[in-house]
Design a protein around this motif. Sequence first.
Motif, short mmCIF file in Angstrom:
data_model
loop_
_atom_site.label_atom_id
_atom_site.label_comp_id
_atom_site.label_asym_id
_atom_site.label_seq_id
_atom_site.Cartn_x
_atom_site.Cartn_y
_atom_site.Cartn_z
N PRO A 1 -0.06 4.81 1.01
CA PRO A 1 -1.12 5.66 1.56
C PRO A 1 -1.22 7.04 0.90
O PRO A 1 -2.33 7.55 0.71
N LYS A 43 -10.46 -0.75 -3.33
CA LYS A 43 -10.83 -0.69 -1.92
C LYS A 43 -11.89 -1.75 -1.64
O LYS A 43 -12.77 -2.01 -2.45
N GLN A 99 0.83 -1.20 0.00
CA GLN A 99 0.00 0.00 0.00
C GLN A 99 0.87 1.26 0.00
O GLN A 99 1.89 1.32 0.69
N THR A 102 -0.80 8.01 -2.15
CA THR A 102 -1.52 7.98 -3.43
C THR A 102 -2.79 7.13 -3.36
O THR A 102 -3.51 7.01 -4.36
N GLU A 103 -3.02 6.51 -2.19
CA GLU A 103 -4.19 5.64 -1.99
C GLU A 103 -4.21 4.48 -2.98
O GLU A 103 -5.26 4.02 -3.42
N GLU A 104 -3.02 4.00 -3.33
CA GLU A 104 -2.91 2.86 -4.24
C GLU A 104 -2.56 1.60 -3.44
O GLU A 104 -1.76 1.65 -2.50
N THR A 105 -3.15 0.49 -3.85
CA THR A 105 -2.89 -0.78 -3.19
C THR A 105 -2.68 -1.86 -4.24
O THR A 105 -3.38 -1.89 -5.26
#
Length: 242
Positions: A94, A117, A92, A96-99
């Motif tokens: 955080p 998500k 993850q 860039t809110e990419e996982t």
Amino acid sequence: MAKMGSRKHLKRYKAPKNWPIHPKENKWTVKPAAGPHAIEESLSLLIVVRDILGLADNSREAKRIINTGKVLVDGRARKDYKYPVGFMDVVQIPKTEETYRILPDTKGRLTLHPIPKGNDGFKLCKITDKTTIKENKTQLNLHDGRNMIVDESYSVGDVVSLNVPNQEITDNFKFEEGAMVLITGGKHTGEIGKINEVIINKSSNPNTVIVENDKKNEFLTLKDYAFVIGKDEPIISLPGGN
């Protein structure tokens, strides 16, 4: 200095074939440290940040990003640039809110598959061994190096779903006929299918399974290569929209 570098670095042309890096771009690459995944089955966190995600232009920038805790693996900040990231790990970013989930492609290379998500709060772990310990409890040995003590009954080959970062078991997917599997080795690496039959060999030959893909074609593969990813359908997001 040369000896110190040899422990941390590896010539690119000698890198395992499952690393998704170009062997001629640079002379050296970063060797993963000993950890939850075998070196030949993992990528260093620096390679993930610099070479795959392109979050840094060079090693110094990648190390700074990692050292400041901006990259999470299975929900926890990992600050060692040599930390080994392997199959089914959840990475993850955080900021860039990419996982991403580490999965094999059809050529056997480890890739980072973007996951939405709702599909990012857990990881799947295969039970590779189990032992009975004190008070008649069971210790599970999982494919990513984790050891977990449980009260319930589990079988080797089953796959458990763990919350991350809490590492609590939330579900168990049995290795049985009808289960959905992802093939992790051999010529069918990266393929998805349903177990039609489990073949237990009484000789010294390894056990095998017959798997049926979405085109209704059957193929034979080793039991150890079949990783359960769901009961009737995959519970994880997969490349190609599966």
